[in-house]
Design an enzyme around this catalytic site. Sequence first.
Site, PDB file in Angstrom:
ATOM      1  N   ARG A  11      -3.903   1.040   6.702  1.00 25.53           N
ATOM      2  CA  ARG A  11      -4.737   2.217   6.960  1.00 25.53           C
ATOM      3  C   ARG A  11      -5.405   2.735   5.690  1.00 25.53           C
ATOM      4  NH1 ARG A  11      -0.531   5.382  10.918  1.00 25.53           N
ATOM      5  NH2 ARG A  11      -0.595   3.930  12.663  1.00 25.53           N
ATOM      6  N   ARG A  37      -8.740   7.939   7.651  1.00 24.35           N
ATOM      7  CA  ARG A  37      -8.918   9.387   7.642  1.00 24.35           C
ATOM      8  C   ARG A  37      -8.567  10.062   6.330  1.00 24.35           C
ATOM      9  NH1 ARG A  37      -5.353  10.459  12.817  1.00 24.35           N
ATOM     10  NH2 ARG A  37      -4.301   8.667  11.865  1.00 24.35           N
ATOM     11  N   ARG A  89     -17.975   8.463  10.016  1.00 24.82           N
ATOM     12  CA  ARG A  89     -17.471   8.412  11.386  1.00 24.82           C
ATOM     13  C   ARG A  89     -17.827   9.666  12.192  1.00 24.82           C
ATOM     14  NH1 ARG A  89     -12.829   6.853  13.542  1.00 24.82           N
ATOM     15  NH2 ARG A  89     -13.705   8.013  15.277  1.00 24.82           N
ATOM     16  N   ASP A  99      -9.299  -2.019  15.526  1.00 29.22           N
ATOM     17  CA  ASP A  99      -8.139  -1.418  16.180  1.00 29.22           C
ATOM     18  C   ASP A  99      -7.462  -2.493  17.011  1.00 29.22           C
ATOM     19  OD1 ASP A  99      -6.938   1.497  16.863  1.00 29.22           O
ATOM     20  OD2 ASP A  99      -6.763   0.177  18.608  1.00 29.22           O
ATOM     21  N   TYR A 110       1.501  -0.811  25.205  1.00 29.11           N
ATOM     22  CA  TYR A 110       0.399   0.078  25.568  1.00 29.11           C
ATOM     23  C   TYR A 110      -0.081  -0.200  26.990  1.00 29.11           C
ATOM     24  CZ  TYR A 110      -0.270   1.974  20.870  1.00 29.11           C
ATOM     25  OH  TYR A 110      -0.103   2.643  19.684  1.00 29.11           O
TER      26      TYR A 110
END
Length: 355
Positions: free
Chosen positions: A38, A42, A51, A87, A162
Amino acid sequence: MSANAIPAGGQPAATYDSAFLRACRREAVPHTPVWFMRQAGRSLPEYRKVREGIAMLDSCMRPDLVTEITLQPVRRHDVDAAIFFSDIVVPLKAIGVDLDIKPGVGPVVAEPVRTRADLARLRDLTPDDVPYVTEAIGMLTAELGRTPLIGFAGAPFTLASYLVEGGPSRTYENAKAMMYGDPELWADLLDRLAEITSAFLKVQIEAGASAVQLFDSWAGALAPADYRASVLPASAKVFDAVAGYGVPRIHFGVGTGELLKLMGEAGADVVGVDWRVPLDEAVRRVGPGKALQGNLDPTVLFAGRKVVETKAREVLDAAAGLEGHVFNLGHGVMPSTDPDALTHLVDYVHTHSAR
């Protein structure tokens, strides 16, 4: 060997001889290579800016944006490898699964996979399903030069979790219920996901990725016996499918201290270790013939520069006897991490591990 020569592994010599790929191959390195899971995300203000107003999955399908976001931490932190911005659910979206990544929640699947009829909806993935991946990697390798690019994908168990749960879960009750209660359907689901994942990794490698990482983020929820019987075969199928390319294969999961040996047995060249197990103990569990990746606790980055240096030195000391070591965090960079702390950490590791 010239910089453009192609040695074993299919990469230009400048990339092939990088500290990151040498460490993955358990060869001598000029310094311990560093990258962060990562790292493109962010924690970076430049990431938040590009973004702004763009949904996560949309941003993964725009080659220009993928290229810019992937390059941002390389420019800022001087890390030894870039990781492709995407992702783990992108290949599922590409084959028509109705899902979205909801802010603050994560991937949410509109129609969970619970029956054999649901399984039939998961078709094969082809390169034509993800042309934006091929285009973005072509753009990236042209920009990165000597810096290797890591491709990645979600492991079959994590993707299955998921799909069966319909979204993130802390208990995995539906996924485990299928695993225990309908082992044949479970095995067929993981085998199908192994094929999809293998195809997604092949696209990335053939486009120019120098290494790949398989994220089995939620495998730590499993007992070793269940992992061996119900998960390892599918992960092994993925690693075997890309073995012929000669690129390093990394395997990582969270809370997988009890599974480290099995994760290595699945076929990885490099086993990722979270912060719960010291690297000198991890190497005993994994066994010989594998490099290790890790494993600074991501929260240490909030404790101040001196603490970061002390804890980074502890990781380097624990890794002193390893055949190969790639410095990383024990999980991903947290969104509120100060980017300057990451930049300093890279410089510290490079300086204090110089051979």
